[in-house]
Design a protein around this motif. Structure first.
Motif, PDB file in Angstrom:
ATOM      1  N   SER A   1       0.819  -1.210   0.000  1.00  0.00           N
ATOM      2  CA  SER A   1       0.000   0.000   0.000  1.00  0.00           C
ATOM      3  C   SER A   1       0.853   1.261   0.000  1.00  0.00           C
ATOM      4  O   SER A   1       0.451   2.293  -0.529  1.00  0.00           O
ATOM      5  CB  SER A   1      -0.951  -0.008   1.194  1.00  0.00           C
TER       6      SER A   1
ATOM      7  N   SER B   1       1.569   2.287  -3.585  1.00  0.00           N
ATOM      8  CA  SER B   1       0.398   2.846  -4.256  1.00  0.00           C
ATOM      9  C   SER B   1       0.065   4.230  -3.712  1.00  0.00           C
ATOM     10  O   SER B   1      -0.408   5.094  -4.457  1.00  0.00           O
ATOM     11  CB  SER B   1      -0.798   1.901  -4.116  1.00  0.00           C
ATOM     12  N   ARG B   2       0.326   4.456  -2.434  1.00  0.00           N
ATOM     13  CA  ARG B   2       0.061   5.778  -1.858  1.00  0.00           C
ATOM     14  C   ARG B   2       0.953   6.846  -2.477  1.00  0.00           C
ATOM     15  O   ARG B   2       0.531   7.983  -2.671  1.00  0.00           O
ATOM     16  CB  ARG B   2       0.279   5.753  -0.338  1.00  0.00           C
TER      17      ARG B   2
ATOM     18  N   GLU C   1      -0.461   7.660  -5.863  1.00  0.00           N
ATOM     19  CA  GLU C   1      -1.721   8.378  -5.668  1.00  0.00           C
ATOM     20  C   GLU C   1      -1.462   9.813  -5.205  1.00  0.00           C
ATOM     21  O   GLU C   1      -2.159  10.742  -5.618  1.00  0.00           O
ATOM     22  CB  GLU C   1      -2.590   7.639  -4.657  1.00  0.00           C
TER      23      GLU C   1
ATOM     24  N   ALA D   1      -0.500  11.782  -8.192  1.00  0.00           N
ATOM     25  CA  ALA D   1      -1.683  12.059  -9.020  1.00  0.00           C
ATOM     26  C   ALA D   1      -2.543  13.149  -8.404  1.00  0.00           C
ATOM     27  O   ALA D   1      -3.051  14.036  -9.108  1.00  0.00           O
ATOM     28  CB  ALA D   1      -2.492  10.775  -9.199  1.00  0.00           C
ATOM     29  N   ALA D   2      -2.722  13.092  -7.086  1.00  0.00           N
ATOM     30  CA  ALA D   2      -3.545  14.092  -6.403  1.00  0.00           C
ATOM     31  C   ALA D   2      -2.945  15.483  -6.556  1.00  0.00           C
ATOM     32  O   ALA D   2      -3.665  16.466  -6.803  1.00  0.00           O
ATOM     33  CB  ALA D   2      -3.688  13.729  -4.934  1.00  0.00           C
TER      34      ALA D   2
ATOM     35  N   ALA E   1      -8.161  10.759  -7.313  1.00  0.00           N
ATOM     36  CA  ALA E   1      -6.724  10.484  -7.412  1.00  0.00           C
ATOM     37  C   ALA E   1      -6.443   8.996  -7.493  1.00  0.00           C
ATOM     38  O   ALA E   1      -5.506   8.566  -8.174  1.00  0.00           O
ATOM     39  CB  ALA E   1      -5.999  11.111  -6.218  1.00  0.00           C
ATOM     40  N   SER E   2      -7.269   8.194  -6.804  1.00  0.00           N
ATOM     41  CA  SER E   2      -7.061   6.743  -6.841  1.00  0.00           C
ATOM     42  C   SER E   2      -7.287   6.192  -8.247  1.00  0.00           C
ATOM     43  O   SER E   2      -6.582   5.278  -8.690  1.00  0.00           O
ATOM     44  CB  SER E   2      -7.979   6.055  -5.838  1.00  0.00           C
TER      45      SER E   2
ATOM     46  N   SER F   1      -4.290   7.512 -10.561  1.00  0.00           N
ATOM     47  CA  SER F   1      -3.051   6.762 -10.349  1.00  0.00           C
ATOM     48  C   SER F   1      -3.184   5.327 -10.832  1.00  0.00           C
ATOM     49  O   SER F   1      -2.224   4.749 -11.355  1.00  0.00           O
ATOM     50  CB  SER F   1      -2.660   6.791  -8.872  1.00  0.00           C
ATOM     51  N   ALA F   2      -4.389   4.736 -10.687  1.00  0.00           N
ATOM     52  CA  ALA F   2      -4.593   3.362 -11.156  1.00  0.00           C
ATOM     53  C   ALA F   2      -4.449   3.264 -12.671  1.00  0.00           C
ATOM     54  O   ALA F   2      -3.925   2.275 -13.195  1.00  0.00           O
ATOM     55  CB  ALA F   2      -5.970   2.855 -10.722  1.00  0.00           C
TER      56      ALA F   2
ATOM     57  N   TRP G   1      -0.761   3.349 -13.345  1.00  0.00           N
ATOM     58  CA  TRP G   1      -0.189   2.079 -12.899  1.00  0.00           C
ATOM     59  C   TRP G   1      -0.463   0.995 -13.945  1.00  0.00           C
ATOM     60  O   TRP G   1       0.425   0.221 -14.314  1.00  0.00           O
ATOM     61  CB  TRP G   1      -0.772   1.696 -11.542  1.00  0.00           C
TER      62      TRP G   1
END
Length: 204
Positions: A127, A130-131, A134, A137-138, A152-153, A156-157, A160
């Motif tokens: 995690s 991924s943070r 994210e 991205a945010a 943002a999730s 970023s996904a 990814w």
């Protein structure tokens, strides 16, 4: 592959290192614990002092991989400044660099079928990476009006998934997968098209 020894008191890491070599060369299901023990220079019985089975050994390799991965992403994000755009693009390139430089870890993390929720330690390591993406991205999406801003999730996904696709298809020697462009150029162009669609970079 050559037989490796281990320093006293570091058997656990010697087994992980052996597993990474075997995962890279044979895949996550292409070796036995006995092979890992032999490569580490110990008896098969010694493995069970630290790991219950092959999946536990691969899970530890994956956990260590996620730590390296997050460190690489965090470094790329910080070095990519001063602009949010440069920082974000740097994290995408870091994904590709990690896959190329740490193939054993990459396979253990993404191709072994080991759930990131297998242990709390593995889940936290996964995690964290991924943070970081994210967060990048945010920060970048702050430039998008709120009524058009994707979560943002999700943002970023998407990146990814794009990075992972380029790695799987063109950066790891997949048989039959050829491209007239380098993986780096493919990823940069793909991220550019995505960001233009969001209005974050100009059409040039």
């Amino acid at each position: 592959m050559s037989k490796r020894g281990y320093h006293h008191g570091n058997l656990r890491q010697a087994l992980v290192d052996a597993a990474l070599e075997l995962v890279r060369d044979k895949g996550p299901t292409g070796f036995t614990l006995s092979e890992a023990a032999k490569l580490a220079g110990v008896t098969p019985a010694a493995v069970y002092r630290h790991f219950e089975g092959r999946e536990d050994l691969i899970a530890e390799a994956a956990r260590q991989g996620y730590i390296i991965f997050a460190d690489v992403m965090e470094f790329a994000y910080n070095e990519g400044r001063p602009s949010a755009l440069a920082a974000f693009e740097a994290t995408g390139r870091a994904y590709l660099a990690f896959a190329q430089r740490h193939p054993g870890h990459y396979v253990a993390m993404f191709e072994s079928g080991i759930s990131v929720n297998r242990t709390p330690e593995l889940a936290e390591a996964a995690s964290r990476s991924s943070r970081i993406l994210e967060m990048a991205a945010a920060k970048l999406s702050e430039r998008i009006p709120t009524d058009r801003r994707p979560p943002a999730s999700m943002f970023s996904a998407h990146i990814w998934a794009m990075s992972h696709g380029v790695v799987e298809l063109f950066a790891r020697g997949t048989p039959g997968a050829r491209s007239p462009y380098s993986p780096e150029d493919l990823l940069e162009a793909g991220i550019g098209i995505y960001l233009r669609g969001l209005g974050l970079i100009d059409n040039d």
